[in-house]
Design a protein around this motif. Structure first.
Motif, short mmCIF file in Angstrom:
data_model
loop_
_atom_site.label_atom_id
_atom_site.label_comp_id
_atom_site.label_asym_id
_atom_site.label_seq_id
_atom_site.Cartn_x
_atom_site.Cartn_y
_atom_site.Cartn_z
N SER A 145 0.86 -1.21 0.03
CA SER A 145 0.06 -0.08 -0.02
C SER A 145 0.84 1.02 0.01
O SER A 145 2.10 1.17 0.17
N TYR A 146 0.05 2.36 -0.18
CA TYR A 146 0.78 3.50 -0.07
C TYR A 146 0.80 4.01 1.38
O TYR A 146 0.04 3.14 2.16
N GLY A 147 1.23 5.29 2.00
CA GLY A 147 0.82 5.65 3.23
C GLY A 147 2.32 5.51 4.14
O GLY A 147 2.00 5.49 5.31
N TYR A 148 3.27 5.45 3.72
CA TYR A 148 4.61 5.29 4.56
C TYR A 148 5.03 6.87 4.75
O TYR A 148 4.38 7.72 4.70
N LYS A 149 6.53 6.88 4.73
CA LYS A 149 6.87 8.13 4.92
C LYS A 149 6.50 9.29 3.96
O LYS A 149 6.42 10.28 4.25
N GLU A 150 6.74 8.98 2.48
CA GLU A 150 6.48 9.88 1.55
C GLU A 150 5.02 9.29 0.68
O GLU A 150 4.92 8.01 0.90
N PRO A 151 4.05 10.23 0.45
CA PRO A 151 3.13 9.66 -0.25
C PRO A 151 3.31 8.78 -1.55
O PRO A 151 2.38 7.86 -1.73
N LYS A 152 4.39 8.62 -2.16
CA LYS A 152 4.52 8.07 -3.42
C LYS A 152 5.05 6.84 -3.00
O LYS A 152 5.26 5.82 -4.03
N ASP A 153 5.52 6.49 -1.90
CA ASP A 153 6.21 5.10 -1.22
C ASP A 153 4.95 3.96 -1.26
O ASP A 153 3.94 4.22 -0.63
N PHE A 154 5.26 2.88 -2.24
CA PHE A 154 4.46 1.88 -2.24
C PHE A 154 5.22 0.51 -1.84
O PHE A 154 6.03 0.21 -2.33
N PRO B 240 8.01 -2.61 13.36
CA PRO B 240 7.76 -1.49 14.72
C PRO B 240 8.42 -2.03 15.82
O PRO B 240 8.47 -3.30 16.02
N ASP B 241 8.86 -1.14 16.62
CA ASP B 241 9.78 -1.54 17.78
C ASP B 241 8.97 -2.51 18.65
O ASP B 241 9.54 -3.28 19.32
N HIS B 242 7.49 -2.49 19.05
CA HIS B 242 6.73 -3.32 19.76
C HIS B 242 6.97 -4.78 19.15
O HIS B 242 6.80 -5.75 20.19
N TRP B 243 7.55 -5.07 18.11
CA TRP B 243 7.66 -6.48 17.59
C TRP B 243 8.99 -7.07 17.63
O TRP B 243 9.44 -8.18 17.62
N HIS B 244 10.04 -6.16 18.09
CA HIS B 244 11.50 -6.47 18.10
C HIS B 244 11.69 -7.74 19.24
O HIS B 244 12.38 -8.67 18.73
N GLY B 245 11.32 -7.43 20.44
CA GLY B 245 11.47 -8.60 21.53
C GLY B 245 10.83 -9.96 21.20
O GLY B 245 11.68 -10.97 21.06
N VAL B 246 9.72 -10.04 20.65
CA VAL B 246 8.95 -11.33 20.39
C VAL B 246 9.73 -11.97 19.05
O VAL B 246 9.98 -13.02 19.09
N HIS C 279 -6.73 3.08 12.98
CA HIS C 279 -6.58 4.29 12.06
C HIS C 279 -5.27 4.21 11.16
O HIS C 279 -4.49 3.74 11.69
N LYS C 280 -5.46 4.99 10.02
CA LYS C 280 -4.57 4.79 9.11
C LYS C 280 -3.11 5.59 9.68
O LYS C 280 -1.80 5.15 9.54
N ASP C 281 -3.34 6.48 10.83
CA ASP C 281 -2.13 7.02 11.38
C ASP C 281 -1.28 6.46 12.75
O ASP C 281 -0.55 6.65 13.12
N ARG C 282 -2.13 5.03 12.90
CA ARG C 282 -1.53 4.26 13.91
C ARG C 282 -0.33 3.65 13.45
O ARG C 282 0.30 3.08 14.23
N CYS C 283 -0.64 2.99 12.18
CA CYS C 283 0.26 2.04 11.57
C CYS C 283 1.36 2.53 10.50
O CYS C 283 1.56 3.81 10.53
N LEU C 284 2.08 1.60 9.86
CA LEU C 284 3.06 2.17 8.77
C LEU C 284 4.03 3.12 9.47
O LEU C 284 4.67 2.79 10.37
N TYR C 285 4.62 3.99 8.83
CA TYR C 285 5.36 4.87 9.24
C TYR C 285 5.21 5.70 10.55
O TYR C 285 6.02 5.72 11.26
N ASN C 286 3.93 5.89 10.82
CA ASN C 286 3.57 6.69 11.91
C ASN C 286 3.62 6.00 13.29
O ASN C 286 3.20 6.69 14.35
N PHE C 287 3.75 4.78 13.20
CA PHE C 287 3.92 3.94 14.66
C PHE C 287 4.52 4.64 15.73
O PHE C 287 4.69 4.35 16.69
N ARG C 288 5.77 5.11 15.01
CA ARG C 288 6.80 5.79 15.94
C ARG C 288 6.43 6.67 16.94
O ARG C 288 7.08 7.20 17.71
N PHE C 289 5.10 7.36 16.70
CA PHE C 289 4.90 8.44 17.54
C PHE C 289 3.73 8.03 18.81
O PHE C 289 2.98 8.80 19.23
N ASN C 290 3.58 6.65 18.76
CA ASN C 290 2.74 6.36 19.86
C ASN C 290 3.54 5.33 20.65
O ASN C 290 4.07 4.41 20.29
#
Length: 457
Positions: free
Chosen positions: A81-90, A139-145, A254-265
């Motif tokens: 999907s799109y929706g990562y750091k830049e709009p053009k990133d698929f 995302p960081d919350h998966w690193h340990g497992v 919410h779309k802003d919970r996932c992909l690149y934006n995970f780091r702000f939660n």
């Protein structure tokens, strides 16, 4: 990838999972040696790439250019999907598989290659006997497992920084890596940068005298999320959202919970403190020679947060202070940095620029006398770090950023975040790795988080 029948809790039934995993490796695709270069097949490291977002696709691209490895599998909970750091990133698993097959097809007889499998569940990658190591760019919350399960499966691990979501999780990761005799390289790529190595060695040699202060910078938020009153959104059919959450608490999509934006939660990451700070504070640890220890005190000087109820809950601005037993103070603050790390000593200063391509000494004679005027400003950064990982997988020597170093550096990020969230000053015992003092009980509760379902480590 084959579909799996979910169990009542949303995870695959073990029988179904094992059957699917067995099917994935039943008929390996034969690839001529010419596809991967001159390195003998027996000496190439077979990789599974887990997490194909912004940094994951960069890691994939660089490993594909390396003749000492072969990418056999890609894995991501997002089909594409799109929706990562830049709009053009698929990005996602299908674009990643396409990248692998295009890269290897250029060297294959007839210009065709179909030897890369794509998975949704990382456990299918770990089940393959033909994969030597995994690259975890999730995302960081998966690193340990993922790290612990990879070590248990006998895989070596390249795990992106910061090493983990919490200090307790990182301790468990280090214990598992050592128990199963695995190689783990933390993605703190400055550790393979000769420019930064020279700067840190100069600090440690006493060239600027006794160090009394270090300043590190952390970048500002580069994305904006919805404020209070935001509404849940339908989950895209390209995303396995339950598996994306994994060990994290259940939460509406919410779309802003996932992909690149995970780091702000904070449920998934440590904000920019754990993102950029994992680099700048790692350099501070390196230069101070404290890779096997840490500070004895952390103090929040200032922290600013979005209004309560905002989707992004990580601090937008932080300034915290770490004090070491030697008396050295490390200041970490949010800024638009031109400097990544600055060491102040009794006899001078060493300043490392934000892109970590060069460093300056004040006075300049320090660098001249050390014979470092010809230190190259260009380096391969991630690529050199990847090469060091592959070399160590084969030699079984320690990589440049082993699990303990990744843990100690990321611990500084977590300490800063805990102090910022609670406010005030806290004692820290770097040996016991526990808070001390009157408010220790409250702070120690934040050393770990409750993990969901089958994902407890």
């Amino acid at each position: 990838m084959n579909q799996q029948t979910p169990s009542p809790n949303g995870t695959p039934h073990r029988r179904t999972f094992l059957k699917t995993a067995a099917t994935a490796v039943a008929a390996p695709y034969f690839v001529p040696a010419s596809v991967f270069g001159a390195t003998a097949p027996s000496n190439r490291v077979n990789l599974g790439m887990v997490g194909l977002g912004n940094q994951g696709m960069l890691n994939l691209k660089l490993f594909l250019e390396n003749k000492d490895c072969t990418v056999l599998a890609v894995c991501d909970v997002n089909r594409g999907s799109y929706g990562y750091k830049e709009p053009k990133d698929f990005y996602g698993r299908d674009p990643a598989r396409e990248m692998v097959e295009k890269a290897y097809a250029k060297k294959a007889p007839g210009g065709s290659y179909k030897g890369c499998d794509a998975y949704t569940d990382f456990r299918e990658v770990l089940s393959r006997d033909d994969i030597d190591a995994v690259v975890l760019t999730t995302p960081d919350h998966w690193h340990g497992v993922m790290t612990i399960k990879a070590a248990e499966a006998g895989k070596d691990i390249y795990c992106e920084k910061p090493l983990g979501l919490t200090i307790a999780e990182q301790i468990a990761m280090a214990e598992s890596v050592r128990k199963h005799n695995r190689i783990l390289q933390t993605g703190s790529h400055e550790r393979s940068n000769p420019v930064i190595r020279s700067a840190c060695e100069l600090v440690r040699s006493g060239a600027i005298g006794k160090v009394h202060r270090v300043v590190t910078n952390v970048g500002r938020h580069n994305k904006v999320g919805p404020g209070p009153g935001w509404e849940p959104m339908p989950v895209p059919d390209t995303l396995d959202y339950d598996l994306w959450l994994g060990p994290a608490p259940e939460a509406p999509y919410h779309k802003d919970r996932c992909l690149y934006n995970f780091r702000f939660n904070y449920d998934y990451a440590g904000g920019q403190v754990a993102n950029f700070g994992a680099h700048s504070l790692d350099i501070a640890q390196w230069g101070l020679g404290t890779d096997d220890t840490g500070p004895v005190q952390v103090e929040s000087v200032y922290a600013d947060f979005l209004p309560e109820g905002s989707l992004f809950n990580a601090a937008t601005y932080t300034h915290f202070r770490l004090k070491y037993a030697s008396g050295v103070v490390v200041e970490s603050m949010t800024a638009e940095p031109s400097v990544r790390c600055l060491f102040e000593g009794e006899d001078g200063v060493i300043r490392i620029d934000n892109q970590a391509r060069n460093f300056v000494t004040i006075p300049g004679s320090i660098k001249v006398e050390a014979g470092l005027t010809d230190v190259p400003e260009q380096y391969r950064s991630n690529a050199d770090h990847h090469q060091n990982f592959l070399d160590c997988v084969r030699s079984r020597k320690e990589p440049n950023a082993p699990v303990e170093i990744g843990h100690r550096s990321a611990t500084l990020c977590h300490l800063g975040n805990i102090a910022s969230r609670l406010g005030g000053k806290f004692g820290w015992d770097p040996t016991a790795q526990r808070f001390t003092g009157s408010r220790a009980e409250t702070a120690n509760e934040m050393l770990a988080v409750k993990q969901r379902g089958v994902w407890t480590v």
